[in-house]
Design a protein around this motif. Structure first.
Motif: not given
Length: 348
Positions: A7, A11, A24, A74, A132, A134, A143-144
């Protein structure tokens, strides 16, 4: 795509950047997607059991993180449930945690928790995806965010009885260390606490939805504290025995998930009535154009469920929802409007 692709590590600290579909990254085909939701959550909320519903919803995050030995996977809290992603070697941990929290919800909370598990490959075979990104809510809380439509599709399948995790014969109790509801509900200071869900229709492009979402966020960001639902100055502990220092509380408040992207916008905000009316007008027009579905619920207070990982107490996370039904009631409104639209179309 293999599980060697992890992932994303970067962030983003500005939420609006998470509306850009290009940030993403797709999860590998063999990763696992787990989902939970409280069956008949609106009925339980109607009985005043909103705290139990939120606790049951967040339980899988605590149980899985404690079993896994890390919270660096996640996940997203959805009020009356949650979703998560794990690499394939997490199958046993995920299955066990899902069975444990379902049993706990039944025996300890008298709630039925629906739990399901499937692979990203199965979601992609249905024409959806799981991507995904962040979001850094603060320096210590990340947070995902989920995109691609895969979680929404998986949730629908699980509600229809597919991909359900069968109960274990002898389930052990989940390790919910660190999960608590320590704070009294937070009253609105601007007018009302708004729970808002906005989801794109299948034919709406990510770029079109991002443009609409930015219009919505601009209304809320015009407020002095950007409609932040938790007071930066103080909090009232439930037990009345503890005090929170003026320096410690702002960090707790900043580590909350009041803004999320979860195949759509998911917001818990403190708003003026004028802001809510303005956003509702924008969204009603977009729904009439066939671009989105949305649901909202107004209430007087916000609730916070806290997770303080035992190994990393500085990385505490705080899950927000509305006290009067929150996301569950907003989702109920969205479903009722969608059913009414289908009924009208059939009648024509």
């Amino acid at each position: 795509m293999t599980s060697s692709h992890a992932e994303p590590h970067r962030a983003y600290d500005e939420f609006s950047l998470l509306l850009d579909p290009d940030v993403y990254e797709p999860l590998p085909d063999d990763w696992l997607i787990g989902l939970t939701d409280v069956v008949s959550s609106t009925a339980a909320i109607g009985q005043g059991r909103y705290e139990d519903v939120n606790y049951a919803g967040a339980a899988i995050i605590a149980a899985l993180g404690n079993a896994w030995g890390s919270f660096d996977f996640p996940f997203v809290f959805r009020g009356d449930g949650a979703a998560f992603a794990l690499p394939p070697h997490g199958l046993m941990a995920a299955t066990s945690a899902l069975r444990q929290v379902a049993s706990f919800a039944s025996t300890d909370l008298d709630l039925t928790l629906r739990v399901g598990l499937l692979t990203v490959r199965e979601i992609r075979a249905a024409g959806r995806d799981v991507k995904i990104a962040r979001y850094a809510a603060s320096e210590k809380a990340t947070y995902a965010m989920f995109a691609g439509g895969g979680l929404k599709w998986a949730e629908q399948q699980i509600r229809n009885g597919r991909y359900l995790v069968k109960p274990g014969r002898y389930p052990t109790r989940p390790d919910l260390t660190g999960l608590s509801c320590d704070w009294a509900p937070f009253p609105s200071r601007q007018g009302e606490i708004l729970s808002l869900l906005v989801e794109p229709r299948d034919h709406t492009s990510p770029e079109e939805f991002a443009a609409l979402a930015k219009r919505v966020l601009a209304v809320f960001d015009a407020a002095p504290r950007r409609s932040y639902p938790i007071s930066a100055e103080n909090a009232v502990p439930r037990d009345g025995a503890r005090e929170v220092s003026a320096t410690a509380w702002p960090e707790v408040a900043s580590n909350s998930d009041f803004r999320k992207f979860d195949d759509g916008l998911r917001l818990t905000l403190d708003c003026t009535l004028e802001q809510i009316d303005s956003v509702e007008a924008i969204l009603t027009a977009a729904r009439a154009r066939g671009e989105i579905d949305f649901g909202l619920h107004r209430q007087s207070h916000a609730l916070m469920t806290c997770l303080v990982p035992s190994g990393r107490p500085d990385s505490h996370l705080h899950f927000l929802d509305g006290m009067g039904g929150g996301y569950a009631k907003a989702a109920e409104m969205m479903e009722e409007v969608a059913l009414a639209q289908v009924a009208r179309a059939v009648a024509l």
